[in-house]
Design a protein around this motif. Sequence first.
Motif, PDB file in Angstrom:
ATOM      1  N   HIS A 118       6.110 -13.301  11.822  1.00 39.42           N
ATOM      2  CA  HIS A 118       6.609 -14.299  11.088  1.00 39.42           C
ATOM      3  C   HIS A 118       6.989 -14.857  10.665  1.00 39.42           C
ATOM      4  N   THR A 119       7.104 -14.531   9.423  1.00 37.72           N
ATOM      5  CA  THR A 119       7.768 -15.567   8.358  1.00 37.72           C
ATOM      6  C   THR A 119       9.381 -15.043   7.955  1.00 37.72           C
ATOM      7  N   GLY A 120       9.986 -13.740   8.141  1.00 40.80           N
ATOM      8  CA  GLY A 120      11.023 -13.292   8.197  1.00 40.80           C
ATOM      9  C   GLY A 120      11.339 -12.971   6.544  1.00 40.80           C
ATOM     10  N   ASN A 121      10.241 -12.694   5.972  1.00 36.22           N
ATOM     11  CA  ASN A 121      10.830 -12.013   4.822  1.00 36.22           C
ATOM     12  C   ASN A 121       9.958 -11.411   4.833  1.00 36.22           C
ATOM     13  N   ASP A 122      10.929  -9.980   4.372  1.00 38.04           N
ATOM     14  CA  ASP A 122      10.802  -8.894   3.755  1.00 38.04           C
ATOM     15  C   ASP A 122       9.747  -8.347   3.052  1.00 38.04           C
ATOM     16  N   TRP A 123       9.263  -9.550   1.413  1.00 39.57           N
ATOM     17  CA  TRP A 123       8.575  -9.203   0.353  1.00 39.57           C
ATOM     18  C   TRP A 123       7.448  -9.344   0.855  1.00 39.57           C
ATOM     19  N   LEU A 124       6.965 -10.511   1.564  1.00 38.88           N
ATOM     20  CA  LEU A 124       6.193 -11.093   2.486  1.00 38.88           C
ATOM     21  C   LEU A 124       5.213  -9.778   3.051  1.00 38.88           C
ATOM     22  N   ALA A 125       6.057  -9.378   3.952  1.00 43.67           N
ATOM     23  CA  ALA A 125       5.031  -8.335   4.658  1.00 43.67           C
ATOM     24  C   ALA A 125       4.798  -7.298   3.769  1.00 43.67           C
ATOM     25  N   PHE A 126       5.883  -6.864   3.239  1.00 42.91           N
ATOM     26  CA  PHE A 126       4.850  -5.938   2.342  1.00 42.91           C
ATOM     27  C   PHE A 126       3.790  -5.817   1.379  1.00 42.91           C
ATOM     28  N   ALA A 127       3.909  -7.366   0.933  1.00 40.29           N
ATOM     29  CA  ALA A 127       2.947  -7.854   0.375  1.00 40.29           C
ATOM     30  C   ALA A 127       1.427  -7.632   1.167  1.00 40.29           C
ATOM     31  N   ALA A 128       1.758  -8.044   2.433  1.00 39.57           N
ATOM     32  CA  ALA A 128       1.112  -7.711   3.722  1.00 39.57           C
ATOM     33  C   ALA A 128       0.245  -6.199   3.659  1.00 39.57           C
ATOM     34  N   GLY A 129       1.315  -5.901   3.668  1.00 38.58           N
ATOM     35  CA  GLY A 129       1.098  -4.102   3.935  1.00 38.58           C
ATOM     36  C   GLY A 129       0.006  -3.493   2.412  1.00 38.58           C
ATOM     37  N   ALA A 130       0.703  -4.305   1.945  1.00 36.50           N
ATOM     38  CA  ALA A 130      -0.576  -3.472   0.460  1.00 36.50           C
ATOM     39  C   ALA A 130      -1.893  -4.241   0.162  1.00 36.50           C
ATOM     40  N   GLY A 131      -1.839  -5.655   0.672  1.00 32.70           N
ATOM     41  CA  GLY A 131      -2.792  -6.029   1.351  1.00 32.70           C
ATOM     42  C   GLY A 131      -3.934  -5.589   2.411  1.00 32.70           C
ATOM     43  N   ALA A 132      -3.512  -5.334   3.095  1.00 29.51           N
ATOM     44  CA  ALA A 132      -4.002  -4.423   3.993  1.00 29.51           C
ATOM     45  C   ALA A 132      -4.903  -3.355   3.495  1.00 29.51           C
ATOM     46  N   GLY A 133      -3.787  -2.251   3.343  1.00 27.51           N
ATOM     47  CA  GLY A 133      -4.439  -1.058   2.341  1.00 27.51           C
ATOM     48  C   GLY A 133      -5.168  -1.413   1.358  1.00 27.51           C
ATOM     49  N   ALA A 134      -5.370  -1.921   0.680  1.00 26.49           N
ATOM     50  CA  ALA A 134      -6.412  -2.127   0.098  1.00 26.49           C
ATOM     51  C   ALA A 134      -7.681  -2.821   0.235  1.00 26.49           C
ATOM     52  N   THR A 135      -7.521  -3.382   1.108  1.00 24.64           N
ATOM     53  CA  THR A 135      -8.578  -4.502   1.384  1.00 24.64           C
ATOM     54  C   THR A 135      -9.373  -2.694   2.200  1.00 24.64           C
ATOM     55  N   MET A 136      -9.046  -2.186   3.030  1.00 22.91           N
ATOM     56  CA  MET A 136      -9.451  -1.002   3.925  1.00 22.91           C
ATOM     57  C   MET A 136     -10.105  -0.262   2.832  1.00 22.91           C
ATOM     58  N   ALA A 137      -9.201  -0.358   1.780  1.00 22.25           N
ATOM     59  CA  ALA A 137      -9.700   1.024   0.315  1.00 22.25           C
ATOM     60  C   ALA A 137     -10.760   0.613  -0.610  1.00 22.25           C
ATOM     61  N   LEU A 138     -10.931  -0.682   0.092  1.00 21.59           N
ATOM     62  CA  LEU A 138     -12.310  -1.454  -1.212  1.00 21.59           C
ATOM     63  C   LEU A 138     -13.486  -0.922  -0.356  1.00 21.59           C
ATOM     64  N   VAL A 139     -13.286  -1.038   1.575  1.00 19.44           N
ATOM     65  CA  VAL A 139     -14.277  -1.245   2.045  1.00 19.44           C
ATOM     66  C   VAL A 139     -15.068   0.488   2.342  1.00 19.44           C
ATOM     67  N   PHE A 140     -13.984   1.241   2.088  1.00 20.56           N
ATOM     68  CA  PHE A 140     -13.783   2.928   1.289  1.00 20.56           C
ATOM     69  C   PHE A 140     -14.557   2.890   0.178  1.00 20.56           C
ATOM     70  N   GLY A 141     -14.478   2.171  -0.387  1.00 23.37           N
ATOM     71  CA  GLY A 141     -15.056   2.838  -1.502  1.00 23.37           C
ATOM     72  C   GLY A 141     -15.983   2.957  -2.233  1.00 23.37           C
ATOM     73  N   LEU A 142     -16.625   1.361  -1.299  1.00 25.99           N
ATOM     74  CA  LEU A 142     -17.767   0.367  -1.764  1.00 25.99           C
ATOM     75  C   LEU A 142     -18.860   1.782  -1.014  1.00 25.99           C
ATOM     76  N   LEU A 143     -18.212   2.908   0.253  1.00 22.77           N
ATOM     77  CA  LEU A 143     -18.908   3.193   0.123  1.00 22.77           C
ATOM     78  C   LEU A 143     -19.313   4.612   0.150  1.00 22.77           C
ATOM     79  N   VAL A 144     -17.907   5.198  -0.359  1.00 22.31           N
ATOM     80  CA  VAL A 144     -18.342   6.222  -1.207  1.00 22.31           C
ATOM     81  C   VAL A 144     -18.860   6.457  -2.670  1.00 22.31           C
ATOM     82  N   ILE A 145     -18.599   5.484  -3.131  1.00 22.52           N
ATOM     83  CA  ILE A 145     -19.226   4.993  -4.933  1.00 22.52           C
ATOM     84  C   ILE A 145     -20.546   4.513  -5.065  1.00 22.52           C
ATOM     85  N   TRP A 146     -20.854   3.256  -3.901  1.00 21.07           N
ATOM     86  CA  TRP A 146     -21.436   2.693  -4.776  1.00 21.07           C
ATOM     87  C   TRP A 146     -22.958   3.329  -3.603  1.00 21.07           C
TER      88      TRP A 146
END
Length: 306
Positions: free
Chosen positions: A55-83
């Motif tokens: 949708h954007t044609g920008n690789d660096w935005l794509a990398f940022a989206a991937g990192a954000g998606a991974g961090a979001t899933m990790a946040l859910v995991f972290g809340l479950l196992v840590i808190w």
Amino acid sequence: MEPIALLIAATMNAGTVLAIASLGLLINERAGIVNLGAEGMMLVAAIAGFATGVHTGNDWLAFAAGAGAGATMALVFGLLVIWLNTNQYASGLALSLFGVGFSAFVGIRYTQERLSDRPRFEIPGLADLPFFGSAFFKHHPMVYFAIVLTLALAWFLYRSRAGLVLRAVGESPESAHALGYPVRRIRLLAVLAGGALCGLAGAYISVIYTPLWVEGMIAGKGWIALALTTFATWRPARVLLGAYLFGGVTMLQFHLQGQGVQIASQLLTMLPYLATIVVLVLISRNPSFIRVNMPASLGKPFYPGG
């Protein structure tokens, strides 16, 4: 010599995926958290990065989206196992299964999409060197980022106060808590950083490594990255070397096929996973070697009020 140079280049490219993901998991495990959801996080990040790239044609935005998606899933995991103190292994497996299904569902409309032509990268003056230019100096910047990240993480863990605190949380969270460190927040930050790096690795696969979306395209790399942290005994430099080793085994199958070696394609395809099993069996012959280097509280929950 040119085929060998191309094999080395392909090895570094394939190893980059494993290195970035494994370094993320190493951060998690140094803080005492085992996340078995790497495969699912990488898949969700792969479709997030690919969709953003379309949708954007920008690789660096794509990398940022991937990192954000991974961090979001990790946040859910972290809340479950840590808190909420859920079981780390069960929660990680659930995260992985969710990522497989969710990425397949979201990615249906992108299976026929294609990214624009990828730009070529090379280091001026060095890329024209015989053999070495093709082998080492014509890579995407993310390949060099993995090397820099390894050095930075090694310095952080063993030369900085923050790295010492992180390792202390993984070794003895009770002692770290007694000294006044917020153990759960530190563990959550480690989980977020690890998830972001797994996401970055997933986005790299769908945007650069194989610029397309196919259901299940991570193909077990998340599990190999998880095994690689144990193989490397939780040392960043060994993670990078191990990633290149497994990357080389992966690329060897294509090299052998290109050379006309008459070996069943199914056997060649299973080489990376066979190598993973063999390495784990070999290092497991000496359990004390693993225990000496393994964070003492790896996989163990922490209750601040306990």
